[in-house]
Every structure is written in C-alpha cells, then in structure tokens.
Design a protein around this motif. Structure first.
Motif, PDB file in Angstrom:
ATOM      1  N   GLN A 182       1.058  -1.270   0.050  1.00  0.00           N
ATOM      2  CA  GLN A 182       0.049   0.145   0.088  1.00  0.00           C
ATOM      3  C   GLN A 182       0.842   1.238   0.210  1.00  0.00           C
ATOM      4  O   GLN A 182       0.660   2.335  -0.802  1.00  0.00           O
ATOM      5  CB  GLN A 182      -0.957   0.059   1.296  1.00  0.00           C
ATOM      6  CG  GLN A 182      -2.168  -1.071   1.211  1.00  0.00           C
ATOM      7  CD  GLN A 182      -2.656  -1.130   2.375  1.00  0.00           C
ATOM      8  OE1 GLN A 182      -2.397  -1.133   3.637  1.00  0.00           O
ATOM      9  NE2 GLN A 182      -4.196  -0.973   2.424  1.00  0.00           N
ATOM     10  N   ASP A 183       1.888   1.172   0.675  1.00  0.00           N
ATOM     11  CA  ASP A 183       2.907   2.279   0.644  1.00  0.00           C
ATOM     12  C   ASP A 183       3.292   2.722  -0.690  1.00  0.00           C
ATOM     13  O   ASP A 183       3.604   3.969  -0.810  1.00  0.00           O
ATOM     14  CB  ASP A 183       3.981   2.249   1.588  1.00  0.00           C
ATOM     15  CG  ASP A 183       3.392   2.193   3.199  1.00  0.00           C
ATOM     16  OD1 ASP A 183       2.375   2.623   3.600  1.00  0.00           O
ATOM     17  OD2 ASP A 183       4.316   1.801   4.166  1.00  0.00           O
ATOM     18  N   ALA A 186       0.766   4.207  -2.710  1.00  0.00           N
ATOM     19  CA  ALA A 186       0.356   5.591  -2.609  1.00  0.00           C
ATOM     20  C   ALA A 186       1.507   6.579  -2.819  1.00  0.00           C
ATOM     21  O   ALA A 186       1.360   7.544  -3.217  1.00  0.00           O
ATOM     22  CB  ALA A 186       0.336   5.624  -1.022  1.00  0.00           C
ATOM     23  N   GLU A 190       0.770   9.806  -5.549  1.00  0.00           N
ATOM     24  CA  GLU A 190       1.263  10.911  -5.255  1.00  0.00           C
ATOM     25  C   GLU A 190       1.892  11.590  -6.511  1.00  0.00           C
ATOM     26  O   GLU A 190       1.594  12.712  -7.195  1.00  0.00           O
ATOM     27  CB  GLU A 190       1.907  11.023  -3.999  1.00  0.00           C
ATOM     28  CG  GLU A 190       2.089  12.460  -3.650  1.00  0.00           C
ATOM     29  CD  GLU A 190       2.789  12.616  -2.582  1.00  0.00           C
ATOM     30  OE1 GLU A 190       3.307  13.753  -2.031  1.00  0.00           O
ATOM     31  OE2 GLU A 190       2.721  11.621  -1.466  1.00  0.00           O
TER      32      GLU A 190
END
Length: 258
Positions: A182-183, A186, A190
């Motif tokens: 997930q990191d 993400a 961005e």
C-alpha cells in the motif's frame, strides 16, 4: 473521438473467471468508453529488446500460463487485428527513428485478453499488441508511448497492461493487503497525480519498498505504466479509478491518463 489512455493491472489470469469488485469495474469501464476504433495494448507479457507489434488480421488466444483450472484453457478471445493500424504504428516509430519489427501469428497473451474480455466481451474491436522492453530507461519507455499519441485523435484506445506491485514471490493468503504494498502504491499515486516525471523515472531509488514491489526479475509488469503515460503526454493528467489487491500484495488498479 479522443479517448483517454489507461494503465490497467491484469492481476492473476483467474480474473478471467472471477466476479468481484475489480472485474465489475472493468466491465463498467468498457461500457462507459463505448466502442473505440481500435485498441493498442503494451503488454507486460511481451518483453523484448526490439520493439515488436502484431500485424494479424485475426488473433489466436495464448494460454501463456500453467497450473490453472482446466476451464482457463478453454477461454478464447478471437478479436480481429488491424493491419492498417499496425502500419500506422510502424510508420510513427520509423519517423521517430525507432526500429520496429512486425510479428505475424503470435496471438494475444493473457496480459491483453484477460482485461479485454471483461471490458469488451464481444471481441469485435480490432486489437494491436505491442511489446515492452523492461531494460530501457523509464524515459525511453515514456518517449516510445509519446510517439503514438497522435493516434488517440483517431479513436484509438491505448492500454498499458501490467501491475504496479507484482512480486509473485511475496504473495500471501492474508485478507488484508500488506502495508508495504500500500505504501508503494500511495507513493506512485502521489507522483502520478502531479505528473512528476523526474521522480517517477527514479522510482527504483526513491520509492519506498521498490525492490519488493518491482523486483529486478519483474520490471516488465511495472513499465507498461510509462508507455501508457507517454501517449497522454499532451494533457499530463492522471486519475486513479480503482485500487484493490489480490493475495496480500498483488496490486489491482486502473489509472486513467489524459
């Protein structure tokens, strides 16, 4: 009709048989897009140093996987090709000093047909498949996509098919996705939404958990993103349409690029 381009994760081949949030999204997406004049797919499952493209008038279906339920090997996606579109692509590559090689009789690999059979189940829209080169720099991959951007004005739908987090050695049976996956997603999200090319091109050094998300033996699943982005260089807009996961770490997402 100018269509947006997309990066679409194709996940496990079993998506072809599944009915879930992600497959239903792909079905709705195809309905919303209408009928493109043709579809061009940069496939993670065709990784080659040369730039290759299909030139068939009609495609066979490649079952380029093993160990799956027998039903998987009976599925077909007999989409037509478009030799005239293939020639236009070759001409655009040539005008930009990129050597390309036509390939006859290869068929459509599962990186192409698994998502298309959800989006356009009638298999009646012409498809041209393009190879990727995972060893090129991200900037080169992006610029190859940019060479083909004029075709979007002719109703051609471009798709990069792969997976942003795709490491088959780190799959799990957990119900919830791993935090590191997930990191990474993400971080990519961005930078994509900002169209921050310098940072994205340096993702291997800058993104958290990049070695897990995009292992050295699996870059081919990540790089279709850059090819698809290149076709949308004029607008430089990115929108996340859906984010899901399979097997704890296998990222299922769709990015609209326009």
């Amino acid at each position: 009709m100018k269509l947006p381009a997309f990066f679409i994760a194709h996940g496990s081949p079993l998506l072809a048989l599944e009915d879930n949030e992600y497959t239903r999204f792909l079905e709705r997406l195809g309905q919303d897009l209408g009928v493109p004049r043709g579809i061009v797919v940069f496939s993670a499952h065709w990784d080659c140093p040369e730039q290759l493209l299909t030139v068939d008038a009609k495609h066979e279906t490649l079952h380029d996987f093993y160990g799956f339920p027998e039903e998987m090997y009976t599925l077909t996606y007999p989409a037509p090709g478009d030799p005239a579109l293939s020639r236009k692509i070759s001409e655009l590559f040539k005008s930009n000093n990129l050597f390309s090689q036509p390939v006859l009789g290869r068929g459509l690999d599962h990186g192409v047909w698994v998502i298309l059979q959800k989006m356009f189940p009638q298999a009646d829209i012409p498809v041209v498949s393009l190879s990727v080169d995972s060893l090129r720099s991200p900037e080169e991959q992006y610029n190859i996509g940019r060479m083909l951007a004029p075709l979007r004005d002719e109703g051609i739908l471009f798709i990069g098919s792969g997976g942003l987090v795709h490491n088959l050695r780190l799959l799990s049976d957990k119900d919830q996705p791993e935090v590191w996956a997930q990191d990474f997603d993400a971080w990519i999200a961005e930078r994509l939404q900002a169209w921050d090319l310098p940072t994205l091109f340096a993702y291997e050094a800058k993104a958290p958990h990049a070695r897990n998300a995009v292992p050295s033996y699996g870059r081919e699943h990540f790089v279709p993103l850059f090819y698809a982005m290149g076709t949308a260089d004029e607008g430089k807009r990115a929108q996340l349409m859906i984010q899901a996961y399979q097997y704890g770490t296998l990222s299922l997402n769709c990015w609209m690029l326009d």
